[in-house]
Write an enzyme that holds these catalytic residues in place. Structure first.
Site, PDB file in Angstrom:
ATOM      1  N   GLU A   1       1.037  -1.242   0.198  1.00 60.02           N
ATOM      2  CA  GLU A   1      -0.199  -0.358   0.131  1.00 60.02           C
ATOM      3  C   GLU A   1       0.665   1.354  -0.357  1.00 60.02           C
ATOM      4  OE1 GLU A   1      -2.861   0.035   3.123  1.00 60.02           O
ATOM      5  OE2 GLU A   1      -3.903  -2.622   2.845  1.00 60.02           O
TER       6      GLU A   1
ATOM      7  N   GLU B   1      -5.593  -8.464   0.698  1.00 60.13           N
ATOM      8  CA  GLU B   1      -6.720  -8.419   2.444  1.00 60.13           C
ATOM      9  C   GLU B   1      -7.860  -7.504   1.673  1.00 60.13           C
ATOM     10  OE1 GLU B   1      -4.622  -4.720   4.831  1.00 60.13           O
ATOM     11  OE2 GLU B   1      -2.849  -5.508   4.287  1.00 60.13           O
TER      12      GLU B   1
END
Length: 708
Positions: free
Chosen positions: A558, A652
């Site tokens: 991320e 995720e």
């Protein structure tokens, strides 16, 4: 008479009244067939639903036709059949209602209410032609186990989805066990996390104990691993906050374009920036660092440090800072002050210039006081072992030596990282220092460095020995003998590392001095910590490699979101960090990894490149409940724009996608993994969701008998 006849013909009483037509249900059109067939549990997708009657049919003035409650006016008739245009999706149960009096025959006989129900077949609409997946893993030296896992996942990509769970925080498969309790199956993948590496081993987590991983593999599971890279938020060896010297950016290109931080600038122009800088320089001591941050450096950029007379600053070891190359792009250069550079800069300041880059700002950091102990003694003129300084336990036992009585208790307090600094003077051009153990053999470090004899600079100076696990054990137990030839030893200073109790660790970028530029810049505290962390991680990963366990490794995730320290600078800076980590780990002999890079979408500038990545992932946390259990097709399409050579995954997720929706939309993720905690429960994911997930023939679970 004729008029009378006409009048008589129009008399209402004598005219016959028409009778209304009455629909006869026994003669009304009857349904004889449908496409799809009624109650079909696996109907093919069609563009039109067709209802065929036993005779030609016509619309009544009022028509009421609905599909799953949505009314449709774009219908038409042809001979015996009613056609209803539709857009069907796979895996959906449809109910079609034709309400009376929509359909009639030519005699006006109206059909009664009619209901058609069917369920569409799920088709896998994955577009394999959109991909050209790399044949082999990015690491050319990948282990056979890693190659086999890659080949297996490549074979299944687009066909089936690997089920996965996340450890409860880091080093277990508790959530995989929870899925097993709900569904009778174990997921195919469990992800561990090296998040608490700085505190391992401890009484609650020890990454060197791979029992949880080994047990998971014994259940037929695949291993994944993340790394929430915890780092000190500020220099752990600095007792003072880093002092910022900020100014307007200076585009270098000759000495007219330099930044002068000197006493002269105060005396001549009362320069405010120099006033600040000189006040900071006055606090410096040996070991203080001056970090010059820059940007826009060309491939031939050079930095230069000048003294107040515009001559080059020269360090104690002879390094000339007149001109030296700096890396292209953005970064910083660290000057560590020694006994020569300190007084020059402390008294007169520094001029920073060069060519083909822009100076942004300067940060000065001062080393922490660590309770250094000075062992002072009469000067020793070396010249053979008769002229040496013995600071040993033997000297206490044999002669009651006072200097050794001071030294040995200090050595007892030493730890790995303790420094022994040996100060000298009058060194000849051929001077050599030597460290011997109490048996007069050479002291040899953990990395094989032999301190029997080594050269030291001429004149006055110092030499620092940093203790490792081998030299520490020797000196702590028996002391040290300092000798050599052609110099005079004046004193020894022993300094232990700074206490770490007050060090704050974080992986977020907010209020964090750790960043991707400094992490890869040799010589500063961030780089030293980054390398130490990587060394520790390498040792942990090698334990798995030695067991033949391949790992889906997902570090530095991320990044383009900016909330983690590794994403706190530009995409180019992040890519440099990714490559540094990749090359450091593989260069250390770790080859059991398949590398997973995580996008935040629209961030192709942050992609390290196909040569450094095996999977592209996205972390999907839909906020709107209407997006729960959909397919994530928009995210899929965005990732595909970055590279079509890599398999796509949801690293995720909150609410899991729907397998059916993924099949319909063609977004057949290699795997998806609900995060731990609240995401394992409603409203994100229910027991029914997990059961449907694991029951699907398109989902891969662990392969042992326990999981089947």
């Amino acid at each position: 008479m004729g008029l009378a006849v006409i009048a008589a013909a129009c008399t209402p009483e004598e005219k016959e009244k028409p009778q209304p037509k009455i629909s006869d249900p026994s003669k009304a059109p009857q349904v004889v067939s449908t496409i799809p067939e009624a109650n079909d549990p696996a109907a093919n997708l069609v563009d039109e639903i067709v209802i065929t009657y036993d005779k030609p049919v016509f619309f009544a003035p009022n028509t009421t036709i609905s599909v799953n409650g949505v009314y449709n006016e774009d219908v038409y008739l042809l001979d015996n059949s009613l056609y209803i245009p539709v857009e069907l999706r796979g895996g959906v149960t449809y109910t079609v209602k034709v309400a009376s009096p929509t359909i009639k025959d030519s005699e006006g006989n109206f059909s009664g209410d009619y209901t058609l129900t069917f369920t569409t077949l799920v088709h896998n609409n994955f577009k394999d032609y959109a991909f050209s997946i790399d044949e082999n893993p990015s690491d050319p030296d990948a282990t056979d186990a890693a190659k086999a896992l890659y080949a297996e996942m490549k074979e299944n990509f687009g066909k089936k989805i690997y089920s996965a769970t996340m450890a409860e925080v880091n080093w277990n498969y508790e959530n995989a066990e929870a899925v097993h309790q709900m569904t009778g199956k174990y997921p195919a993948i469990n992800a561990f996390d090296y998040i608490h590496l700085p505190s391992s081993p401890s009484d609650w987590i020890d990454y060197s104990d791979i029992t949880p991983v080994r047990d998971w593999v014994s259940l037929g599971g695949i291993v994944a691993a993340g790394w929430h890279w915890l780092v000190p938020t500020s220099n752990p060896n600095s007792s003072l906050a880093e002092d910022l010297i900020d100014f307007d950016d200076v585009e270098t290109g000759g000495w007219a374009n330099s930044i002068c931080l000197t006493q002269d600038m105060i005396d001549w122009y009362a320069d405010a920036v120099s006033t600040l800088a000189m006040s900071i320089f006055k606090q410096c001591n040996v070991g203080s660092t001056i970090d010059v941050y820059y940007k826009d450096a060309a491939s031939d950029a050079q930095m230069a440090f000048k003294n107040h007379s515009w001559g080059p600053i020269v360090a104690e070891d002879g390094t000339d800072y007149g001109y030296f190359p700096i890396p292209e792009g953005s970064g910083h250069y660290t000057l560590t002050l020694d006994a020569v550079t300190l007084p020059e800069i402390k008294d007169n300041g520094i001029i920073i210039g060069g060519q083909n880059f822009t100076i942004c700002y300067v940060i000065v950091t001062h080393p922490k006081e660590n309770g250094a102990v000075t062992i002072d003694f009469d000067d020793v003129e070396t010249g053979g072992w008769a002229n040496s300084k013995c600071l040993t336990q033997d000297m206490i036992d044999w002669y009651g030596d006072e200097d050794s009585k001071v030294a040995m208790p200090v050595f007892q307090e030493a730890v790995v990282g303790t420094t022994l600094t040996f100060y000298y003077k009058d060194a000849a051009s051929d001077a050599q220092m030597a460290f011997k153990n109490h048996g007069w053999g050479s002291i040899v470090a953990e990395d094989g460095t032999d301190y029997g004899y080594f050269s030291i600079p001429e004149g006055e100076g110092s030499y620092t020995l940093t203790l490792d696990s081998v030299t520490l054990a020797e000196i702590k137990a028996n002391g040290i003998i300092i000798g050599g030839q052609n110099y005079t030893l004046t004193m020894v200073v022993v300094e232990n590392p700074a206490e770490q109790a007050d060090v704050q660790y974080a992986f977020y970028s907010n209020a964090n001095d750790f960043n991707p530029v400094d992490a890869v810049s040799s010589g500063n505290w961030q780089n030293k910590i980054a390398n130490a962390d990587l060394d520790e991680l390498v040792s942990c990963l090698k334990l798995l490699q030695d067991e033949g366990i391949p790992v889906l490794f997902r570090p530095l995730h991320e990044a383009s979101g900016g909330w983690f320290w590794w994403g706190s600078r530009s995409g180019a800076d992040y890519v440099a960090l990714w490559k540094y980590v990749y090359e450091y780990i593989t260069g250390a002999g770790v080859h059991n990894l398949l590398w997973v890079w995580t996008s935040c979408l629209d961030d192709s500038d942050w992609y390290p490149g196909d040569a450094y990545v095996d999977f592209i992932a996205y972390d999907w946390y839909p906020q709107e409940t209407e997006l729960y259990h959909t397919s994530g097709i928009d995210n899929w399409n965005d990732l595909l724009k970055i590279s079509n050579h890599k398999m796509l995954a949801l690293g995720e997720c909150g609410a899991m996608p729907s397998v059916t929706e993924c099949l319909v939309d063609g977004s057949m993720w290699s795997w998806w993994m609900p995060w731990y905690g609240e995401h394992m429960t409603e409203p994100h994911n229910s027991t029914a969701d997990f059961r449907a997930w694991m029951a699907s023939s398109y989902v891969i679970s662990a392969t042992t008998p326990q999981a089947e």
